[in-house]
Write an enzyme that holds these catalytic residues in place. Sequence first.
Site, PDB file in Angstrom:
ATOM      1  N   LYS A  13      50.130 -56.320 -42.553  1.00 20.88           N
ATOM      2  CA  LYS A  13      49.367 -56.295 -43.821  1.00 20.88           C
ATOM      3  C   LYS A  13      49.558 -54.947 -44.541  1.00 20.88           C
ATOM      4  O   LYS A  13      49.825 -54.912 -45.738  1.00 20.88           O
ATOM      5  CB  LYS A  13      47.864 -56.518 -43.557  1.00 20.88           C
ATOM      6  CG  LYS A  13      47.551 -57.823 -42.833  1.00 20.88           C
ATOM      7  CD  LYS A  13      46.062 -58.010 -42.602  1.00 20.88           C
ATOM      8  CE  LYS A  13      45.454 -57.020 -41.639  1.00 20.88           C
ATOM      9  NZ  LYS A  13      45.945 -57.116 -40.240  1.00 20.88           N
ATOM     10  N   ARG A  88      36.922 -59.787 -43.553  1.00 19.93           N
ATOM     11  CA  ARG A  88      37.256 -60.005 -42.153  1.00 19.93           C
ATOM     12  C   ARG A  88      36.348 -61.041 -41.499  1.00 19.93           C
ATOM     13  O   ARG A  88      36.542 -61.412 -40.351  1.00 19.93           O
ATOM     14  CB  ARG A  88      36.995 -58.733 -41.373  1.00 19.93           C
ATOM     15  CG  ARG A  88      38.036 -57.689 -41.218  1.00 19.93           C
ATOM     16  CD  ARG A  88      39.234 -58.074 -40.460  1.00 19.93           C
ATOM     17  NE  ARG A  88      39.633 -57.098 -39.489  1.00 19.93           N
ATOM     18  CZ  ARG A  88      40.329 -56.003 -39.755  1.00 19.93           C
ATOM     19  NH1 ARG A  88      40.716 -55.736 -40.965  1.00 19.93           N
ATOM     20  NH2 ARG A  88      40.660 -55.196 -38.780  1.00 19.93           N
ATOM     21  N   ARG A 127      53.557 -48.934 -32.744  1.00 16.84           N
ATOM     22  CA  ARG A 127      53.224 -48.369 -34.064  1.00 16.84           C
ATOM     23  C   ARG A 127      52.821 -46.899 -33.930  1.00 16.84           C
ATOM     24  O   ARG A 127      52.210 -46.485 -32.957  1.00 16.84           O
ATOM     25  CB  ARG A 127      52.057 -49.126 -34.705  1.00 16.84           C
ATOM     26  CG  ARG A 127      51.626 -48.445 -36.003  1.00 16.84           C
ATOM     27  CD  ARG A 127      50.624 -49.207 -36.797  1.00 16.84           C
ATOM     28  NE  ARG A 127      49.521 -49.672 -35.995  1.00 16.84           N
ATOM     29  CZ  ARG A 127      48.662 -50.588 -36.400  1.00 16.84           C
ATOM     30  NH1 ARG A 127      48.800 -51.142 -37.583  1.00 16.84           N
ATOM     31  NH2 ARG A 127      47.685 -50.964 -35.635  1.00 16.84           N
ATOM     32  N   ARG A 162      47.134 -44.651 -32.890  1.00 13.82           N
ATOM     33  CA  ARG A 162      45.723 -44.803 -33.230  1.00 13.82           C
ATOM     34  C   ARG A 162      44.857 -44.960 -31.976  1.00 13.82           C
ATOM     35  O   ARG A 162      45.326 -45.424 -30.955  1.00 13.82           O
ATOM     36  CB  ARG A 162      45.543 -46.053 -34.125  1.00 13.82           C
ATOM     37  CG  ARG A 162      45.826 -45.767 -35.565  1.00 13.82           C
ATOM     38  CD  ARG A 162      45.886 -46.966 -36.472  1.00 13.82           C
ATOM     39  NE  ARG A 162      45.068 -48.106 -36.154  1.00 13.82           N
ATOM     40  CZ  ARG A 162      45.054 -49.233 -36.879  1.00 13.82           C
ATOM     41  NH1 ARG A 162      45.816 -49.316 -37.969  1.00 13.82           N
ATOM     42  NH2 ARG A 162      44.299 -50.238 -36.548  1.00 13.82           N
ATOM     43  N   ARG A 173      40.855 -56.694 -30.072  1.00 12.07           N
ATOM     44  CA  ARG A 173      41.022 -56.885 -31.527  1.00 12.07           C
ATOM     45  C   ARG A 173      41.603 -58.264 -31.813  1.00 12.07           C
ATOM     46  O   ARG A 173      41.231 -58.923 -32.782  1.00 12.07           O
ATOM     47  CB  ARG A 173      41.935 -55.803 -32.100  1.00 12.07           C
ATOM     48  CG  ARG A 173      41.194 -54.516 -32.365  1.00 12.07           C
ATOM     49  CD  ARG A 173      42.124 -53.344 -32.549  1.00 12.07           C
ATOM     50  NE  ARG A 173      43.020 -53.488 -33.667  1.00 12.07           N
ATOM     51  CZ  ARG A 173      44.196 -52.855 -33.764  1.00 12.07           C
ATOM     52  NH1 ARG A 173      44.601 -52.065 -32.799  1.00 12.07           N
ATOM     53  NH2 ARG A 173      44.949 -53.021 -34.828  1.00 12.07           N
TER      54      ARG A 173
HETATM   55  P1  AP5 Z   1      51.025 -52.785 -39.934  1.00 15.11           P
HETATM   56  O1  AP5 Z   1      51.595 -52.944 -41.313  1.00 15.11           O
HETATM   57  O2  AP5 Z   1      50.365 -51.489 -39.584  1.00 15.11           O
HETATM   58  O3  AP5 Z   1      50.112 -54.037 -39.539  1.00 15.11           O
HETATM   59  P2  AP5 Z   1      48.641 -54.414 -39.990  1.00 15.11           P
HETATM   60  O4  AP5 Z   1      48.610 -55.905 -40.130  1.00 15.11           O
HETATM   61  O5  AP5 Z   1      48.231 -53.605 -41.181  1.00 15.11           O
HETATM   62  O6  AP5 Z   1      47.883 -54.015 -38.671  1.00 15.11           O
HETATM   63  P3  AP5 Z   1      46.532 -53.215 -38.397  1.00 15.11           P
HETATM   64  O7  AP5 Z   1      46.492 -52.999 -36.903  1.00 15.11           O
HETATM   65  O8  AP5 Z   1      46.413 -51.982 -39.264  1.00 15.11           O
HETATM   66  O9  AP5 Z   1      45.509 -54.224 -38.804  1.00 15.11           O
HETATM   67  P4  AP5 Z   1      44.117 -54.300 -38.273  1.00 15.11           P
HETATM   68  O10 AP5 Z   1      43.679 -55.417 -39.141  1.00 15.11           O
HETATM   69  O11 AP5 Z   1      43.880 -54.484 -36.840  1.00 15.11           O
HETATM   70  O12 AP5 Z   1      43.551 -52.811 -38.493  1.00 15.11           O
HETATM   71  P5  AP5 Z   1      42.685 -52.171 -39.634  1.00 15.11           P
HETATM   72  O13 AP5 Z   1      43.211 -50.815 -39.869  1.00 15.11           O
HETATM   73  O14 AP5 Z   1      42.525 -53.095 -40.788  1.00 15.11           O
HETATM   74  O15 AP5 Z   1      52.258 -53.047 -38.936  1.00 15.11           O
HETATM   75  C1  AP5 Z   1      52.078 -52.927 -37.520  1.00 15.11           C
HETATM   76  C2  AP5 Z   1      53.349 -52.283 -36.913  1.00 15.11           C
HETATM   77  O16 AP5 Z   1      54.434 -53.184 -37.073  1.00 15.11           O
HETATM   78  C3  AP5 Z   1      53.799 -50.975 -37.591  1.00 15.11           C
HETATM   79  O17 AP5 Z   1      54.350 -50.126 -36.615  1.00 15.11           O
HETATM   80  C4  AP5 Z   1      54.881 -51.412 -38.578  1.00 15.11           C
HETATM   81  O18 AP5 Z   1      55.834 -50.379 -38.805  1.00 15.11           O
HETATM   82  C5  AP5 Z   1      55.491 -52.596 -37.831  1.00 15.11           C
HETATM   83  N1  AP5 Z   1      55.964 -53.617 -38.738  1.00 15.11           N
HETATM   84  C6  AP5 Z   1      55.268 -54.183 -39.761  1.00 15.11           C
HETATM   85  N2  AP5 Z   1      56.015 -55.097 -40.387  1.00 15.11           N
HETATM   86  C7  AP5 Z   1      57.219 -55.117 -39.711  1.00 15.11           C
HETATM   87  C8  AP5 Z   1      58.419 -55.870 -39.865  1.00 15.11           C
HETATM   88  N3  AP5 Z   1      58.541 -56.774 -40.831  1.00 15.11           N
HETATM   89  N4  AP5 Z   1      59.427 -55.667 -39.009  1.00 15.11           N
HETATM   90  C9  AP5 Z   1      59.313 -54.750 -38.014  1.00 15.11           C
HETATM   91  N5  AP5 Z   1      58.221 -53.983 -37.826  1.00 15.11           N
HETATM   92  C10 AP5 Z   1      57.173 -54.175 -38.659  1.00 15.11           C
HETATM   93  O19 AP5 Z   1      41.250 -52.097 -38.931  1.00 15.11           O
HETATM   94  C11 AP5 Z   1      40.990 -51.223 -37.843  1.00 15.11           C
HETATM   95  C12 AP5 Z   1      39.532 -51.362 -37.417  1.00 15.11           C
HETATM   96  O20 AP5 Z   1      38.657 -50.993 -38.505  1.00 15.11           O
HETATM   97  C13 AP5 Z   1      39.066 -52.782 -37.039  1.00 15.11           C
HETATM   98  O21 AP5 Z   1      39.356 -53.088 -35.682  1.00 15.11           O
HETATM   99  C14 AP5 Z   1      37.548 -52.696 -37.320  1.00 15.11           C
HETATM  100  O22 AP5 Z   1      36.870 -52.022 -36.293  1.00 15.11           O
HETATM  101  C15 AP5 Z   1      37.485 -51.844 -38.570  1.00 15.11           C
HETATM  102  N6  AP5 Z   1      37.523 -52.643 -39.815  1.00 15.11           N
HETATM  103  C16 AP5 Z   1      38.495 -52.567 -40.795  1.00 15.11           C
HETATM  104  N7  AP5 Z   1      38.207 -53.416 -41.786  1.00 15.11           N
HETATM  105  C17 AP5 Z   1      37.040 -54.048 -41.452  1.00 15.11           C
HETATM  106  C18 AP5 Z   1      36.254 -55.050 -42.083  1.00 15.11           C
HETATM  107  N8  AP5 Z   1      36.610 -55.585 -43.265  1.00 15.11           N
HETATM  108  N9  AP5 Z   1      35.145 -55.493 -41.444  1.00 15.11           N
HETATM  109  C19 AP5 Z   1      34.755 -54.953 -40.260  1.00 15.11           C
HETATM  110  N10 AP5 Z   1      35.464 -53.995 -39.604  1.00 15.11           N
HETATM  111  C20 AP5 Z   1      36.594 -53.548 -40.197  1.00 15.11           C
END
Ligand code: AP5
Length: 215
Positions: A13, A88, A127, A162, A173
Site C-alpha cells: 500500500k 481499518r 522491509r 520497524r 498483524r
Molecule cells: P509496503 O509498501 O511497506 O507495504 P504496506 O502494505 O504499506 O505494509 P505495512 O506493513 O506498512 O502495512 P500495515 O498496514 O501493516 O502497516 P501500517 O504502517 O499501516 O511494502 C512492504 C515491503 O514490500 C517493502 O519492503 C517494499 O519495498 C516491498 N514491496 C512492496 N511492493 C513490492 C513489489 N511490487 N515488489 C517487490 N517488493 C515490494 O500500520 C502499522 C500499525 O499502526 C498497525 O499495526 C496499527 O497498530 C496502527 N494503525 C495504522 N493505521 C491504523 C488504523 N487505521 N486503525 C488502527 N490502527 C492503525
Amino acid sequence: MKLILLGAPGAGKGTVAKLLTKMDGSVQISTGDILRGAVQAGSDLGKQAEAFMKAGDLVPDELIMGIMEKRLQDPDCAKGFLLDGFPRTIPQAEALNDLLDRIGIKLDMAVNIDVPRDVILDRLTTRRTCSNTDCQAIYNVKSNPPKQEGICDKCGSPVIQREDETEEAISHRLETYNEKTAPLIGFYDKQGLLMTVTATDSNDVIEAVKAKLES
Ligand code: AP5
C-alpha cells in the site's frame, strides 16, 4: 484522485501510494506513518498508540478518527488523497463515510491490493524503513535496497527494521487484518467502489488504477 488503498500488511500500500502521488499531486495519508511519527515524538497520541502498535494490534478507532477528521480537512487534500492504512475497521469506514458526506467529498474507489501470503511474509521480514519520521521511505533488502547499506537515499538518515516486524507481531498483524480489516472488501464492494488488483508488481496496480480512473 481520492482513493482508499486496502490490503494486508506488506501488500505494498505504501509503495503504491508513493508512486500514485507522482501522477497528479494527490497526497499520501498513512495512519501508520502518522502514528510512528507520534511515537517517536513522544506525544500524547504516540504514548497511547505505542503498545498497540508494537504488539501488532489496531489502535482504538476514536484515536484514529481524531487524527483523520483534522487531516482530511487540511488544504493539501483538496487536490486529492490516497488513504494508506485507513480505514481499518467497519466502524472507521462508517465514520469516514459520514465525514466525507459532511465535507462534501466523493471517493473515486477503494483499491484492494491482493498479494499471496508467502510473498507478504517474505516482504515484511525484509522491509527496511527510513527512521526519519518526515521521510519514512520504504526499502527492501531484496527488491529495493538503499544505495548505501543502512542509509536512506533520500535524506541520509539510518534505515531500520520497524518495531512491529518481529515474527510474532507480523503473524498477529496478519490475524488482525483477516478479522477486522478484510471485511472492508465486502463493505466497499456493496457501495460499488471496490477494485481488486491481484498483482505482485506495483506497476500493474498503478496501470489498473489509471485505466479505471480514465474509464
Ligand atoms: P509496503 O509498501 O511497506 O507495504 P504496506 O502494505 O504499506 O505494509 P505495512 O506493513 O506498512 O502495512 P500495515 O498496514 O501493516 O502497516 P501500517 O504502517 O499501516 O511494502 C512492504 C515491503 O514490500 C517493502 O519492503 C517494499 O519495498 C516491498 N514491496 C512492496 N511492493 C513490492 C513489489 N511490487 N515488489 C517487490 N517488493 C515490494 O500500520 C502499522 C500499525 O499502526 C498497525 O499495526 C496499527 O497498530 C496502527 N494503525 C495504522 N493505521 C491504523 C488504523 N487505521 N486503525 C488502527 N490502527 C492503525
